[in-house]
Design a protein around this motif. Structure first.
Motif, mmCIF file in Angstrom:
data_model
loop_
_atom_site.group_PDB
_atom_site.id
_atom_site.type_symbol
_atom_site.label_atom_id
_atom_site.label_comp_id
_atom_site.label_asym_id
_atom_site.label_seq_id
_atom_site.Cartn_x
_atom_site.Cartn_y
_atom_site.Cartn_z
ATOM 1 N N ASP A 370 0.817 -1.219 0.000
ATOM 2 C CA ASP A 370 0.000 0.000 0.000
ATOM 3 C C ASP A 370 0.849 1.267 0.000
ATOM 4 O O ASP A 370 0.519 2.255 0.650
ATOM 5 N N GLY A 371 1.988 1.205 -0.703
ATOM 6 C CA GLY A 371 2.841 2.381 -0.816
ATOM 7 C C GLY A 371 3.663 2.689 0.417
ATOM 8 O O GLY A 371 4.250 3.766 0.525
ATOM 9 N N VAL A 372 3.728 1.741 1.360
ATOM 10 C CA VAL A 372 4.432 1.975 2.629
ATOM 11 C C VAL A 372 5.410 0.837 2.906
ATOM 12 O O VAL A 372 5.114 -0.335 2.661
ATOM 13 N N PHE A 373 6.590 1.173 3.416
ATOM 14 C CA PHE A 373 7.573 0.181 3.838
ATOM 15 C C PHE A 373 7.260 -0.232 5.266
ATOM 16 O O PHE A 373 7.243 0.603 6.175
ATOM 17 N N LYS A 374 7.011 -1.519 5.486
ATOM 18 C CA LYS A 374 6.644 -2.040 6.803
ATOM 19 C C LYS A 374 7.893 -2.495 7.560
ATOM 20 O O LYS A 374 8.148 -3.688 7.735
ATOM 21 N N ASN A 375 8.654 -1.534 8.058
ATOM 22 C CA ASN A 375 9.905 -1.833 8.740
ATOM 23 C C ASN A 375 9.686 -2.659 10.001
ATOM 24 O O ASN A 375 10.414 -3.614 10.275
ATOM 25 N N ASP A 376 8.670 -2.287 10.797
ATOM 26 C CA ASP A 376 8.412 -3.012 12.041
ATOM 27 C C ASP A 376 8.051 -4.468 11.764
ATOM 28 O O ASP A 376 8.453 -5.370 12.510
ATOM 29 N N ASN A 377 7.292 -4.710 10.699
ATOM 30 C CA ASN A 377 6.930 -6.081 10.342
ATOM 31 C C ASN A 377 8.160 -6.900 9.973
ATOM 32 O O ASN A 377 8.288 -8.057 10.371
ATOM 33 N N ALA A 378 9.054 -6.275 9.215
ATOM 34 C CA ALA A 378 10.276 -6.965 8.797
ATOM 35 C C ALA A 378 11.134 -7.304 10.016
ATOM 36 O O ALA A 378 11.624 -8.438 10.157
ATOM 37 N N SER A 379 11.314 -6.323 10.897
ATOM 38 C CA SER A 379 12.135 -6.525 12.087
ATOM 39 C C SER A 379 11.560 -7.618 12.979
ATOM 40 O O SER A 379 12.290 -8.488 13.476
ATOM 41 N N ALA A 380 10.232 -7.602 13.157
ATOM 42 C CA ALA A 380 9.586 -8.608 14.007
ATOM 43 C C ALA A 380 9.742 -10.011 13.411
ATOM 44 O O ALA A 380 9.991 -10.991 14.136
ATOM 45 N N ALA A 381 9.604 -10.119 12.091
ATOM 46 C CA ALA A 381 9.722 -11.419 11.430
ATOM 47 C C ALA A 381 11.139 -11.974 11.555
ATOM 48 O O ALA A 381 11.336 -13.160 11.864
ATOM 49 N N VAL A 382 12.131 -11.110 11.321
ATOM 50 C CA VAL A 382 13.528 -11.550 11.415
ATOM 51 C C VAL A 382 13.870 -11.938 12.856
ATOM 52 O O VAL A 382 14.493 -12.984 13.100
ATOM 53 N N ASN A 383 13.441 -11.122 13.806
ATOM 54 C CA ASN A 383 13.726 -11.435 15.211
ATOM 55 C C ASN A 383 13.065 -12.740 15.639
ATOM 56 O O ASN A 383 13.632 -13.519 16.411
ATOM 57 N N GLY A 384 11.835 -12.966 15.142
ATOM 58 C CA GLY A 384 11.150 -14.220 15.464
ATOM 59 C C GLY A 384 11.885 -15.420 14.894
ATOM 60 O O GLY A 384 11.996 -16.463 15.544
ATOM 61 N N TRP A 385 12.401 -15.260 13.660
ATOM 62 C CA TRP A 385 13.152 -16.360 13.038
ATOM 63 C C TRP A 385 14.456 -16.623 13.787
ATOM 64 O O TRP A 385 14.804 -17.781 14.048
ATOM 65 N N LEU A 386 15.151 -15.561 14.160
ATOM 66 C CA LEU A 386 16.421 -15.719 14.876
ATOM 67 C C LEU A 386 16.222 -16.379 16.240
ATOM 68 O O LEU A 386 17.041 -17.186 16.684
ATOM 69 N N LYS A 387 15.112 -16.024 16.901
ATOM 70 C CA LYS A 387 14.819 -16.572 18.233
ATOM 71 C C LYS A 387 14.705 -18.096 18.210
ATOM 72 O O LYS A 387 15.000 -18.774 19.195
ATOM 73 N N ASN A 388 14.291 -18.639 17.056
ATOM 74 C CA ASN A 388 14.166 -20.098 16.938
ATOM 75 C C ASN A 388 15.516 -20.798 16.890
ATOM 76 O O ASN A 388 15.580 -22.028 17.025
ATOM 77 N N HIS A 389 16.582 -20.009 16.688
ATOM 78 C CA HIS A 389 17.914 -20.604 16.550
ATOM 79 C C HIS A 389 18.869 -20.207 17.672
ATOM 80 O O HIS A 389 19.617 -21.039 18.165
#
Length: 457
Positions: A370-389
């Motif tokens: 929708d014309g917007v960069f979702k930085n918080d979504n990206a950060s949350a997704a990466v942090n969630g993935w890293l937490k699994n490791h």
């Protein structure tokens, strides 16, 4: 709207407005939106929020706080809407949003009070409305008409809402800055801060800071908000000839910086574990972003907000170009830089490029909606993935970890600061892009060689 009736000891019953209770026992807040303000709430007729409690006493406290918050908000919105109407009123007569002595139409020396002038016509029309048997009774005018006269006479009273709205106009279209301005002004919207700015005192701002601290806001966040509102207040005062002291100047923040937590850097055992996990999952977006962070030390937003064309893999020295784009601004001007891609970061970049679709613009399009960069979504997704490791490691850990890895390998401080975007004078500026990139590549390869020869990675 009827309120919720609370039983008290004895024979009294207390009614609390806007408080309701569901059959489940959960309390909620319900307040009607005035008809003239519904356009600011997407046409909604009322506000309904769960209070997230079944405790009666706690519900009463929360509903009172919300009620005051929205009453303040309604008052501020009315002030803003009233001014917009006043400006339209001035335009109707060919006048500008400015005091009488600054109107363009009168700069040629013509008399504003001369018959037939825009101001004279305005006063003539208003006099027919405000005539009270020989004298001008401005209480007979509607609020927007009174405000129009106040603008012309330099008698206008402004609020912080006016300051905020003027600031939002200047950054219109920049979603990030708009959101930041709204958030910071929301910190200072209660009590005396809702009145006219002439009446705001430093003590009122100090009280607001104390309230933010009691809510658990970080001192550095409060400092940033204060600095932003102070600057915008100063600019607004200059533009509107508001001659009051800036109440946001020199406001102390108790314990400034003492509540900050040092970012965790990963040790070599954790780095090795993360490296293996990334290598096995390079078809996963979060792993691709993590891989790009691994040997570049970039911030998560710098990578997840990349344009696909920012990944230069066909260059003599493959590199990623960190720069502003239409949806993502960098943290500082110094952050604009070229970073060589080696090892795992290079492999991640190749994975991104190979999986890109035809005509793809952004490296990670799922975070551009929708014309917007979702930085918080990206950060949350990466942090969630890293937490699994590796528990405790976040996307920002790569930045601190790379700095430690380079120090460990004996890399000089200037090169470290260049790679992480902490200096203005970059090697690519001093040596030229090709030679500067090659020098930075040698730095990273030296680190990788050190880690390999010592069995660290």
């Amino acid at each position: 709207m009827r309120g919720f009736q609370l039983s008290t000891s004895g024979c009294f019953i207390v009614t609390v407005k806007y408080l309701k209770q569901r059959p489940s026992g959960l309390y909620f807040f319900r307040k009607g939106i005035p008809v003239d303000l519904r356009e600011y709430y997407e046409g909604k007729r009322e506000l309904v929020y769960s209070l997230q409690t079944k405790n009666e006493a706690e519900a009463v406290k929360r509903v009172q706080r919300l009620s005051k918050q929205y009453e303040d908000q309604f008052r501020q919105l009315r002030s803003t809407a009233e001014r917009d109407k006043a400006v339209k009123e001035l335009k109707k007569f060919g006048l500008e949003d400015a005091p009488l002595d600054r109107q363009t139409v009168f700069r040629n020396g013509s008399d504003p009070y001369e018959d037939g002038s825009p101001f004279s016509e305005m006063i003539e029309e208003y006099s027919m409305i405000a005539d009270a048997g020989g004298y001008f009774d401005d209480t007979r005018l509607v609020p927007s008409q009174r405000r129009a006269l106040q603008i012309l006479k330099r008698e206008e009273k402004f609020t912080l809402e006016d300051v905020k709205q003027r600031a939002l106009v200047k950054v219109s279209g920049n979603k990030k800055k708009e959101g930041e301005i709204k958030r910071f002004f929301k910190y200072f919207h209660n009590g005396n801060l809702c009145g006219v700015i002439d009446d705001i005192r430093p003590r009122d701002v100090v009280d607001a800071v104390d309230a933010l601290l009691s809510e658990g806001k970080k001192t550095t966040t409060i400092k940033k908000a204060l600095g932003s509102v102070r600057k915008l207040f100063r600019e607004f005062s200059l533009e509107n000839d508001v001659r009051v002291d800036n109440p946001f100047n020199n406001i102390p923040i108790p314990g400034l910086g003492k509540d900050s937590k040092k970012r965790k850097a990963c040790d070599y055992a954790e780095i090795k574990k993360l490296k293996e996990a990334i290598e096995l999952n390079l078809d996963v977006v979060s792993a691709q972003i993590s891989g790009l962070l691994f040997n570049t030390g970039c911030r998560c937003g710098e990578v997840s907000g990349l344009l696909l064309e920012d990944l230069h893999l066909d260059s003599d020295v493959p590199y990623v170009r960190i720069k502003d784009n239409d949806r993502r601004e960098l943290k500082t001007k110094k952050s604009d830089r070229h970073v060589p891609l080696i090892g795992l970061s290079l492999e991640a970049a190749k994975a991104v490029k190979s999986k890109a679709s035809e005509n793809q613009i952004y490296a990670f399009p799922k975070y551009h909606r929708d014309g917007v960069f979702k930085n918080d979504n990206a950060s949350a997704a990466v942090n969630g993935w890293l937490k699994n490791h590796v528990v405790g490691c976040t996307s920002h850990s790569f930045r601190h970890t790379l700095k430690d890895r380079m120090y460990e390998a004996g890399i000089p401080k200037p090169e470290i600061e260049d790679l992480q975007g902490w200096v203005s004078g970059k090697m690519v500026d001093y040596y030229g892009k090709s030679k500067g990139l090659r020098r930075l590549q040698k730095v990273l390869l030296k680190m990788e060689e050190y880690e390999g020869s010592n069995g660290l990675l």
